[in-house]
Design an enzyme around this catalytic site. Structure first.
Site, mmCIF file in Angstrom:
data_model
loop_
_atom_site.group_PDB
_atom_site.id
_atom_site.type_symbol
_atom_site.label_atom_id
_atom_site.label_comp_id
_atom_site.label_asym_id
_atom_site.label_seq_id
_atom_site.Cartn_x
_atom_site.Cartn_y
_atom_site.Cartn_z
ATOM 1 N N GLY A 109 0.837 -1.209 0.000
ATOM 2 C CA GLY A 109 0.000 0.000 0.000
ATOM 3 C C GLY A 109 0.863 1.247 0.000
ATOM 4 N N ALA A 110 1.930 1.213 -0.827
ATOM 5 C CA ALA A 110 2.919 2.298 -0.807
ATOM 6 C C ALA A 110 2.556 3.447 -1.742
ATOM 7 C CB ALA A 110 4.290 1.742 -1.184
ATOM 8 N N SER A 130 0.041 5.511 -1.530
ATOM 9 C CA SER A 130 -0.556 6.705 -0.917
ATOM 10 C C SER A 130 -0.511 6.638 0.606
ATOM 11 C CB SER A 130 -2.021 6.861 -1.387
ATOM 12 O OG SER A 130 -2.798 5.825 -0.864
ATOM 13 N N GLY A 131 -0.950 7.721 1.217
ATOM 14 C CA GLY A 131 -1.152 7.788 2.669
ATOM 15 C C GLY A 131 0.030 7.387 3.532
ATOM 16 N N ILE A 132 -0.250 6.550 4.517
ATOM 17 C CA ILE A 132 0.750 6.153 5.521
ATOM 18 C C ILE A 132 1.879 5.350 4.869
ATOM 19 C CG2 ILE A 132 1.054 4.802 7.645
ATOM 20 C CD1 ILE A 132 -2.090 5.450 8.055
ATOM 21 N N GLY A 133 1.518 4.494 3.905
ATOM 22 C CA GLY A 133 2.531 3.675 3.228
ATOM 23 C C GLY A 133 3.542 4.553 2.503
ATOM 24 N N SER A 184 -5.181 -1.072 13.929
ATOM 25 C CA SER A 184 -5.977 0.129 14.174
ATOM 26 C C SER A 184 -6.691 -0.005 15.511
ATOM 27 C CB SER A 184 -6.998 0.316 13.050
ATOM 28 O OG SER A 184 -8.008 1.204 13.463
ATOM 29 N N TYR A 211 -14.392 -4.102 9.088
ATOM 30 C CA TYR A 211 -13.096 -3.404 9.156
ATOM 31 C C TYR A 211 -12.450 -3.654 10.528
ATOM 32 C CZ TYR A 211 -9.600 0.306 9.108
ATOM 33 O OH TYR A 211 -8.410 0.986 9.173
HETATM 34 N N1 LIG Z 1 -6.037 6.589 7.853
HETATM 35 C C1 LIG Z 1 -6.287 6.240 9.093
HETATM 36 O O1 LIG Z 1 -6.842 7.011 9.907
HETATM 37 C C2 LIG Z 1 -5.872 4.878 9.595
HETATM 38 C C3 LIG Z 1 -5.994 4.611 10.973
HETATM 39 C C4 LIG Z 1 -5.603 3.370 11.450
HETATM 40 C C5 LIG Z 1 -5.096 2.418 10.579
HETATM 41 N N2 LIG Z 1 -5.014 2.718 9.242
HETATM 42 C C6 LIG Z 1 -4.477 1.668 8.359
HETATM 43 O O2 LIG Z 1 -3.350 2.192 7.683
HETATM 44 C C7 LIG Z 1 -3.173 1.464 6.469
HETATM 45 C C8 LIG Z 1 -2.906 2.436 5.327
HETATM 46 O O3 LIG Z 1 -4.092 3.172 5.077
HETATM 47 P P1 LIG Z 1 -4.093 4.699 4.617
HETATM 48 O O4 LIG Z 1 -4.883 5.427 5.638
HETATM 49 O O5 LIG Z 1 -2.737 5.155 4.284
HETATM 50 O O6 LIG Z 1 -5.043 4.584 3.335
HETATM 51 P P2 LIG Z 1 -4.763 4.837 1.774
HETATM 52 O O7 LIG Z 1 -4.112 6.142 1.556
HETATM 53 O O8 LIG Z 1 -6.083 4.564 1.136
HETATM 54 O O9 LIG Z 1 -3.722 3.684 1.390
HETATM 55 C C9 LIG Z 1 -4.112 2.356 1.239
HETATM 56 C C10 LIG Z 1 -3.141 1.678 0.315
HETATM 57 O O10 LIG Z 1 -3.516 0.300 0.198
HETATM 58 C C11 LIG Z 1 -3.471 -0.059 -1.171
HETATM 59 N N3 LIG Z 1 -4.342 -1.189 -1.491
HETATM 60 C C12 LIG Z 1 -5.688 -1.255 -1.397
HETATM 61 N N4 LIG Z 1 -6.118 -2.452 -1.835
HETATM 62 C C13 LIG Z 1 -5.020 -3.168 -2.208
HETATM 63 C C14 LIG Z 1 -4.815 -4.467 -2.730
HETATM 64 N N5 LIG Z 1 -5.835 -5.306 -3.001
HETATM 65 N N6 LIG Z 1 -3.557 -4.863 -3.004
HETATM 66 C C15 LIG Z 1 -2.504 -4.037 -2.764
HETATM 67 N N7 LIG Z 1 -2.639 -2.803 -2.269
HETATM 68 C C16 LIG Z 1 -3.886 -2.368 -1.987
HETATM 69 C C17 LIG Z 1 -3.941 1.193 -1.874
HETATM 70 O O11 LIG Z 1 -3.580 1.126 -3.235
HETATM 71 P P3 LIG Z 1 -4.486 1.843 -4.390
HETATM 72 O O12 LIG Z 1 -3.923 3.213 -4.454
HETATM 73 O O13 LIG Z 1 -4.232 0.999 -5.580
HETATM 74 O O14 LIG Z 1 -5.909 1.793 -3.926
HETATM 75 C C18 LIG Z 1 -3.172 2.262 -1.097
HETATM 76 O O15 LIG Z 1 -1.850 2.360 -1.548
HETATM 77 C C19 LIG Z 1 -4.434 0.628 6.296
HETATM 78 O O16 LIG Z 1 -4.160 -0.705 6.685
HETATM 79 C C20 LIG Z 1 -5.420 1.251 7.254
HETATM 80 O O17 LIG Z 1 -6.386 0.334 7.692
HETATM 81 C C21 LIG Z 1 -5.381 3.917 8.730
#
Ligand SMILES: NC(=O)c1ccc[n+]([C@@H]2O[C@H](COP(=O)([O-])OP(=O)(O)OC[C@H]3O[C@@H](n4cnc5c(N)ncnc54)[C@H](OP(=O)(O)O)[C@@H]3O)[C@@H](O)[C@H]2O)c1
Length: 351
Positions: A47-48, A50-53, A183, A222
């Site tokens: 998940g690199a 966007s976002g946290i990745g 989370s 989730y």
């Molecule tokens: N944001 C928060 O407040 C929060 C809080 C607690 C935990 N988290 C966790 O942090 C992690 C990162 O989330 P984020 O907030 O940074 O969200 P994000 O910006 O939506 O990033 C999610 C990443 O996962 C990738 N992804 C989705 N489906 C996939 C698949 N089938 N195979 C490979 N990659 C896939 C996405 O790729 P695409 O660009 O192709 O969709 C994107 O790069 C998640 O596990 C989330 O549950 C987030």
């Protein structure tokens, strides 16, 4: 969902407050980050794109890791690589495609990583895997392999990926690390009733084709996917430390808190904007650069810190939910996931 999640994060900040008063913080150094002169440490971040990745990639690449950006869209990953290479001259980053909902994609990704490491003739070893990718779907969907897509992306795909990459991690000359992104929302799962049915293909398909199915609760799925990630980490740690699996690998959970990312992309824009405004005014919303600190701390903490839950940055660790420490359920979850993994690999071989 909203109220429960805000209550859960507030509870975690309270735990963090007491943890800061009473416990030590893990020093932020790891042999992998220091040993880069003689042996280039490689790491994989799912998940690199966007976002946290993406934020984690930038920090770890600047610490000397050869970072493999793993994600399902090569266009998205290539854009990040281009952006990072423009900003930082000496970093080593490489994009590789993996769709966590597809076993064949995971197997092909593992082969590609192996080939990449082989081109470095032993001067580079895989020392870190960050299982970060995740979705917050708003509708129930089934993957081509018949699994519930949220559970498949957030948990099962990462279980399969970890099992697939474990032999490469075990070859590392310094103890390797697995960081599973969890989370605080896992606190909302109150009991284990019906949780396994979310993993079983026939149960998922039956639910989706039945009109008697109760209203679908996406938040619950989730939260469950994140509870599974936490329990998977603890079980992995137990198996690694009791010799069931070789100990050169350690496993921890990292919880970034609430971070402004694209995770709410399936919600209407006006709705997610309102959520972000409310969370920001309550001082609960962080940027990805701040949110990734728990992940980076978890990645760089010494090997002695294994089986713990990182939250709040600065190497702080807190206790997760009481349910998450249930060893019997964790063992059952492991055994079921392992069976699903072996079945999926067997199915691939017969194709
Ligand atoms: N944001 C928060 O407040 C929060 C809080 C607690 C935990 N988290 C966790 O942090 C992690 C990162 O989330 P984020 O907030 O940074 O969200 P994000 O910006 O939506 O990033 C999610 C990443 O996962 C990738 N992804 C989705 N489906 C996939 C698949 N089938 N195979 C490979 N990659 C896939 C996405 O790729 P695409 O660009 O192709 O969709 C994107 O790069 C998640 O596990 C989330 O549950 C987030």
């Amino acid at each position: 969902m909203g109220i429960m999640w805000v209550a859960a994060i507030c509870f975690f900040y309270l735990r963090l407050f007491f943890a800061k008063l009473s416990t030590t913080k893990a020093p932020i150094s790891h042999p992998a980050a220091v040993d880069s002169s003689s042996l280039r440490p490689a790491c994989i971040i799912t998940g690199a794109s966007s976002g946290i990745g993406k934020a984690t990639v930038e920090v770890l690449a600047n610490k000397g890791y050869y970072v493999i950006l793993a994600g399902r869209s090569m266009t998205g990953l290539d854009k990040v690589v281009e952006e990072l290479e423009l900003r930082h001259k000496n970093i080593m980053v490489k994009a590789l495609e993996v769709d966590l909902t597809s076993t064949s994609s995971i197997v092909n990704f593992t082969k590609a990583v192996q080939e990449l490491l082989d081109t470095y003739h032993g001067s580079m070893s895989l020392q870190l895997l960050v299982n970060n990718a995740g979705i917050l779907a708003t509708t129930e969907r089934v993957t081509p392999e018949g699994y519930e897509s949220l559970i498949s992306t957030n948990y099962l795909g990462h279980y399969f990926l970890t099992r697939s990459l474990l032999p490469l991690l075990q070859r590392s000359r310094v103890p390797a690390r697995i960081v599973n992104v969890g989370s605080f929302t896992h606190l909302c799962v109150q009991n284990f009733d019906g949780l396994f049915s979310l993993l079983l293909r026939r149960e998922v398909q039956k639910r989706m084709h039945s009109s008697k199915v109760p209203v679908y609760q996406i938040a619950y799925i989730y939260e469950t996917s994140k509870l599974f990630m936490v329990m998977f980490t603890y079980e992995l740690h137990r198996r690694l430390s009791t010799g069931t699996l070789p100990m050169q690998v350690t496993a921890v959970v990292a919880d970034p808190g609430i971070v402004q990312t694209a995770i709410f992309r399936e919600l209407p824009t006006w709705f997610s904007t309102c959520i972000f405004i409310l969370l920001r005014s309550a001082f609960l919303l962080q940027s990805p650069t701040v949110g990734c600190k728990a992940v980076v701390n978890a990645a760089l903490a010494p090997p002695s810190v294994s089986g713990e839950y990182f939250f709040g940055g600065e190497g702080c660790r807190v206790a997760s939910s009481t349910l998450s420490y249930n060893t019997q359920f964790a063992a059952d979850l492991w055994n079921l996931s392992d069976k699903l993994f072996n079945d999926a690999v067997c199915r691939l071989r017969t194709l």
